[in-house]
Design an enzyme around this catalytic site. Sequence first.
Site, PDB file in Angstrom:
ATOM      1  N   TYR A   1      -4.185  -0.561  -6.035  1.00 37.39           N
ATOM      2  CA  TYR A   1      -2.784  -0.348  -6.108  1.00 37.39           C
ATOM      3  C   TYR A   1      -2.473   0.521  -7.084  1.00 37.39           C
ATOM      4  O   TYR A   1      -1.582   1.400  -7.071  1.00 37.39           O
ATOM      5  CB  TYR A   1      -2.140  -1.602  -5.660  1.00 37.39           C
ATOM      6  CG  TYR A   1      -0.593  -1.803  -5.589  1.00 37.39           C
ATOM      7  CD1 TYR A   1       0.138  -0.751  -4.464  1.00 37.39           C
ATOM      8  CD2 TYR A   1       0.317  -1.975  -6.544  1.00 37.39           C
ATOM      9  CE1 TYR A   1       1.443  -0.831  -4.256  1.00 37.39           C
ATOM     10  CE2 TYR A   1       1.657  -2.179  -6.306  1.00 37.39           C
ATOM     11  CZ  TYR A   1       2.267  -1.300  -5.337  1.00 37.39           C
ATOM     12  OH  TYR A   1       3.467  -1.227  -5.104  1.00 37.39           O
TER      13      TYR A   1
ATOM     14  N   VAL B   1       0.959   8.130   7.332  1.00 43.86           N
ATOM     15  CA  VAL B   1       1.146   9.436   6.593  1.00 43.86           C
ATOM     16  C   VAL B   1       0.004   9.978   5.885  1.00 43.86           C
ATOM     17  O   VAL B   1      -0.163  11.075   5.206  1.00 43.86           O
ATOM     18  CB  VAL B   1       2.398   9.305   5.448  1.00 43.86           C
ATOM     19  CG1 VAL B   1       3.758   9.060   5.891  1.00 43.86           C
ATOM     20  CG2 VAL B   1       1.882   8.171   4.660  1.00 43.86           C
TER      21      VAL B   1
ATOM     22  N   GLY C   1       9.289  -0.990   6.494  1.00 41.27           N
ATOM     23  CA  GLY C   1       9.228  -1.888   5.517  1.00 41.27           C
ATOM     24  C   GLY C   1      10.368  -2.460   4.817  1.00 41.27           C
ATOM     25  O   GLY C   1      11.801  -2.184   5.235  1.00 41.27           O
TER      26      GLY C   1
ATOM     27  N   THR D   1       2.173  -2.736   7.834  1.00 45.31           N
ATOM     28  CA  THR D   1       2.722  -3.819   7.102  1.00 45.31           C
ATOM     29  C   THR D   1       4.059  -4.025   7.263  1.00 45.31           C
ATOM     30  O   THR D   1       4.744  -5.114   7.086  1.00 45.31           O
ATOM     31  CB  THR D   1       2.519  -3.764   5.713  1.00 45.31           C
ATOM     32  OG1 THR D   1       3.058  -2.933   5.201  1.00 45.31           O
ATOM     33  CG2 THR D   1       1.064  -4.013   5.311  1.00 45.31           C
TER      34      THR D   1
ATOM     35  N   LYS E   1      -5.681   5.568   0.250  1.00 42.57           N
ATOM     36  CA  LYS E   1      -5.317   6.878   0.831  1.00 42.57           C
ATOM     37  C   LYS E   1      -3.982   7.193   1.058  1.00 42.57           C
ATOM     38  O   LYS E   1      -3.617   8.305   0.814  1.00 42.57           O
ATOM     39  CB  LYS E   1      -6.031   6.454   2.275  1.00 42.57           C
ATOM     40  CG  LYS E   1      -7.513   6.671   2.523  1.00 42.57           C
ATOM     41  CD  LYS E   1      -8.111   6.165   3.641  1.00 42.57           C
ATOM     42  CE  LYS E   1      -7.905   7.402   4.717  1.00 42.57           C
ATOM     43  NZ  LYS E   1      -8.631   6.957   6.126  1.00 42.57           N
TER      44      LYS E   1
END
Length: 329
Positions: A148, A60, A13, A38, A94
């Site tokens: 989020y 992960v 990322g 992403t 998650k």
Amino acid sequence: MARKRILITGAAGFLGSHLCDRFIADDYHVIGMDNLITGSLENIEHLFKLENFEFYHHDVSKFIHVAGELDYILHFASPASPIDYLKIPIQTLKVGSLGIHNCLGLARVKKARVLIASTSEVYGDPEVHPQTEEYWGNVNPIGPRGVYDEAKRFQEAITMAYHTFHGIETRIVRIFNTYGPRMRLNDGRVLPAFIGQALRGEDLTVFGDGSQTRSFCYVDDLVEGIVRLLHSDYAQPVNIGNPDEITIGEFAEEIIQLTGTTQKVIYKELPVNDPKQRQPEISKAKELLNWSPKIDRSEGLKRTYEYFKNLPEEKLYKKEHNNFEKYIN
């Protein structure tokens, strides 16, 4: 002396790739991990030829195994833009719950120090300005941003629980708006959105009346703050960001000046629960880490604009790549 070994999740990322670069430069053995939902391998492909870098294509949120000793874990895996976490809300939750749980479990086995990437979004739409680490926030847990915001708040809670109950060495960085090369051009965040619109000759879209504020930190400054926090002995959350606050309306005008475009600014309805103000109070970072941002916005924007301006034209017009479909579960 053997190199220190560090696992960086979300390595492909924007922030994760810059952290890989920094720890490679500091002569660590870096293990990058990313499911590429992403992230992009383009961000780290320059590292593949190095003997002190390895990459695991892994989610992960599932059990993590890393062979050998491990000194540090940086947990930066998470969708970070509204476009992402509104499309994949379950995966966002998650990675902030199962993902951090797996990282902390690995840290306990390896006796590694963990630093987690939290966010200014834990403050929600703040009623305190600027935001200090002691402020508990104003978050709507069931609103569109809740997946989020609450993932990050849980992440902080479980990290502190592992610190107090299991004695794990933990660090928590609360990251404010950060920008720089390798941002995804069309990920919905204000800075790349404005620059992308300017480069395509489109009008710049401001949501709301433009009076809401943000404070933008250049990525190199952020990375330096993270490194200093990792090596500190402070376990409580620390704000890392640039307190130079600007309204979104003023920022749009800065982008128009920077890019030399002639488009106008258009206004649309403000999204639900979008924070009206965002400015870090960084006294702790100054006192504990001897850190403050060095790169002002004009210089940082020039560097970022040069990066976007030199992207291939197809990237300028292409919709964001994603692998969302296989992760919707």
